[in-house]
Design a protein around this motif. Structure first.
Motif, PDB file in Angstrom:
ATOM      1  N   SER A 141     107.219  28.369  87.964  1.00 14.30           N
ATOM      2  CA  SER A 141     105.672  28.399  87.816  1.00 14.30           C
ATOM      3  C   SER A 141     104.922  29.145  88.843  1.00 14.30           C
ATOM      4  O   SER A 141     103.742  29.316  88.589  1.00 14.30           O
ATOM      5  CB  SER A 141     105.369  26.541  88.047  1.00 14.30           C
ATOM      6  N   ALA A 142     105.429  29.520  89.851  1.00 10.77           N
ATOM      7  CA  ALA A 142     104.935  30.367  91.035  1.00 10.77           C
ATOM      8  C   ALA A 142     104.819  31.895  90.681  1.00 10.77           C
ATOM      9  O   ALA A 142     104.240  32.527  91.049  1.00 10.77           O
ATOM     10  CB  ALA A 142     105.217  30.104  92.317  1.00 10.77           C
ATOM     11  N   LYS A 143     105.356  32.080  89.519  1.00 11.97           N
ATOM     12  CA  LYS A 143     105.341  33.726  89.178  1.00 11.97           C
ATOM     13  C   LYS A 143     104.654  33.653  87.923  1.00 11.97           C
ATOM     14  O   LYS A 143     104.688  33.126  86.960  1.00 11.97           O
ATOM     15  CB  LYS A 143     106.952  34.154  88.945  1.00 11.97           C
ATOM     16  N   THR A 144     104.115  35.141  87.761  1.00  7.49           N
ATOM     17  CA  THR A 144     103.336  35.218  86.674  1.00  7.49           C
ATOM     18  C   THR A 144     104.357  35.562  85.381  1.00  7.49           C
ATOM     19  O   THR A 144     105.377  35.551  85.378  1.00  7.49           O
ATOM     20  CB  THR A 144     102.500  36.671  86.916  1.00  7.49           C
ATOM     21  N   GLU A 175     106.188  38.723  85.693  1.00  8.03           N
ATOM     22  CA  GLU A 175     107.208  38.324  86.883  1.00  8.03           C
ATOM     23  C   GLU A 175     108.516  37.477  86.449  1.00  8.03           C
ATOM     24  O   GLU A 175     109.573  38.073  86.866  1.00  8.03           O
ATOM     25  CB  GLU A 175     106.647  37.857  88.077  1.00  8.03           C
ATOM     26  N   ASN A 176     108.217  36.287  85.689  1.00  7.01           N
ATOM     27  CA  ASN A 176     109.245  35.763  84.995  1.00  7.01           C
ATOM     28  C   ASN A 176     110.162  36.688  84.036  1.00  7.01           C
ATOM     29  O   ASN A 176     111.512  36.498  84.176  1.00  7.01           O
ATOM     30  CB  ASN A 176     108.817  34.623  84.226  1.00  7.01           C
ATOM     31  N   ARG A 192      99.602  38.611  83.079  1.00 10.02           N
ATOM     32  CA  ARG A 192      99.229  38.111  84.323  1.00 10.02           C
ATOM     33  C   ARG A 192      98.802  36.619  84.326  1.00 10.02           C
ATOM     34  O   ARG A 192      98.399  36.223  85.483  1.00 10.02           O
ATOM     35  CB  ARG A 192      97.999  38.811  84.735  1.00 10.02           C
ATOM     36  N   TYR A 222      99.988  32.642  84.400  1.00  9.56           N
ATOM     37  CA  TYR A 222     100.859  31.507  84.969  1.00  9.56           C
ATOM     38  C   TYR A 222     101.428  30.838  83.762  1.00  9.56           C
ATOM     39  O   TYR A 222     100.886  30.300  82.930  1.00  9.56           O
ATOM     40  CB  TYR A 222     100.486  30.959  86.182  1.00  9.56           C
ATOM     41  N   SER A 228     101.621  27.529  83.613  1.00 14.96           N
ATOM     42  CA  SER A 228     100.822  26.386  83.704  1.00 14.96           C
ATOM     43  C   SER A 228      99.764  26.701  82.231  1.00 14.96           C
ATOM     44  O   SER A 228      99.182  25.761  81.691  1.00 14.96           O
ATOM     45  CB  SER A 228     100.378  26.054  84.968  1.00 14.96           C
ATOM     46  N   LYS A 243     105.582  29.472  76.095  1.00 13.34           N
ATOM     47  CA  LYS A 243     106.502  29.767  77.326  1.00 13.34           C
ATOM     48  C   LYS A 243     107.789  29.987  76.747  1.00 13.34           C
ATOM     49  O   LYS A 243     108.650  30.555  77.090  1.00 13.34           O
ATOM     50  CB  LYS A 243     106.688  28.228  77.781  1.00 13.34           C
TER      51      LYS A 243
END
Length: 356
Positions: free
Chosen positions: A109-112, A115-116, A149, A151, A153, A160
């Motif tokens: 969740s803390a990565k874009t 980035e995931n 870019r 997230y 959420s 997802k």
């Protein structure tokens, strides 16, 4: 702006047949046999669905394939290499050859989004510019370039899962394992994710193994299906063939929601024997399913029969029919012999009153 999406093909081995080979694989947890002699092959470039109820052994099987569980016996080969005796260090290169997508996405969740997707490449030591370029290619492939870019959420469930698919493809795997990847999604989103996986399989020649409890998923995407029950493969074959003439009781039960069934008000009146008509189910596939079956039956059995319920579907471009008929007991043996010569599977369900 559309850009060409490059793809690094998975490495091939001298044997271009099976990507996975399992022979008599066994795994016990105490007194419970989670896998009880599983033998199975997954051919390069195919989509194989493994279906079974909860507790049938699906999760244990997939964990054995990616090296998270050690089988108690038998052999597992990935791209021709036996993996059951490998240590953790030797398993790491193997795991890079296997992409995984999960029911609950498993995104950080803390990565874009980008980035995931790029995370497996970061772990492998790719330079940042190269891994982000690869992530951009894959996000275009799954239709999420505009979400790079964002997230997790901010994404829908389907988005997802698309990110999860892109991440699974990052290292150009030879095999994609899908563990109940659509069971948390609504039907419309499920269809879009299955269409994406089918498209990826077609464009990239990627081998996909689907673990699922949903026959509709298997029907829509798989080339072959294997049914697992109590740790054993009880039936396998081309999807259309298994759907047309299921042999195992587990398969019949799993298919009951999507194949024609005898109407409940008739099923409730069936007797094991009696003076009334005999009720048969007829499962038939191929040209005979769309040929003049009932005209031929009318000519061969002028004593008559009644069509109670049924119809013809198409699976993997093959006609698949299931019909329920009632007829006088004296005609039963002859009619059964007639349709079995056409390749049909016939079952006597019971007796009903003449006008039920």
């Amino acid at each position: 702006m559309n850009r060409h999406v490059s793809w690094t093909p998975a490495e091939t081995t001298a044997d271009s047949g099976d990507v996975i080979r399992l022979a008599d694989v066994r795994r016990r947890f105490g007194e419970t046999a989670a896998l009880d002699g599983v033998s199975l092959g997954v051919r390069r470039g195919e989509i194989l669905g493994i279906i079974g109820r909860s507790g049938a052994g699906k999760s244990t099987l997939i964990r054995c394939l990616n090296g998270l569980e050690r089988p108690d016996g038998g052999s597992i080969e990935i791209e021709g290499r036996e993996i059951t005796g490998l240590g953790e260090a030797a398993l790491q290169p193997l795991r890079r050859r296997i992409g995984m997508i999960f029911q609950h996405f498993n995104l950080l969740s803390a990565k874009t989004v980008e980035e995931n997707v790029a995370l497996p490449l970061k772990i492998e030591g790719w330079p940042k510019a190269k891994r982000l370029a690869r992530a951009a290619e894959l996000l275009e492939l799954v239709g999420l370039s505009d979400k790079a870019r964002a997230y997790p959420s901010a994404l829908s469930g389907g988005q997802k899962q698309r990110v999860g698919i892109a991440r699974a493809l990052a290292a150009s795997p030879a095999l994609l394992l899908s563990d109940e990847a659509t069971s948390a999604l609504d039907p419309e989103t499920t269809r879009s994710i299955l269409a994406l996986l089918k498209d990826i399989n077609s464009k990239l020649g990627l081998t996909i193994l689907l673990i699922t409890h949903e026959m509709e998923v298997v029907r829509n995407i798989a080339d072959r299906v294997a049914v697992i029950d109590a740790g054993r493969i009880v039936e396998q074959g081309p999807v259309w063939q298994v759907f047309a003439t299921p042999k195992a009781e587990t398969t019949k039960s799993l298919l009951s929601g999507i194949r024609p069934q005898l109407p409940a008000h008739i099923a409730q009146t069936l007797l094991s024997e009696g003076p009334g008509d005999v009720v048969l189910s007829i499962d038939i596939a191929g040209p005979a399913a769309t040929g003049p079956l009932f005209q031929d039956l009318s000519k061969a059995f002028p004593g008559g029969y009644r069509l109670i319920h049924g119809g013809v579907d198409h699976i993997q471009k093959q006609p698949v029919g299931r019909f329920f008929i009632a007829l006088p007991a004296a005609s039963t043996a002859g009619l059964v012999s007639f349709v079995e010569r056409l390749g049909a599977q016939v079952e006597v369900l019971g007796h009903v009153a003449d006008h039920a």
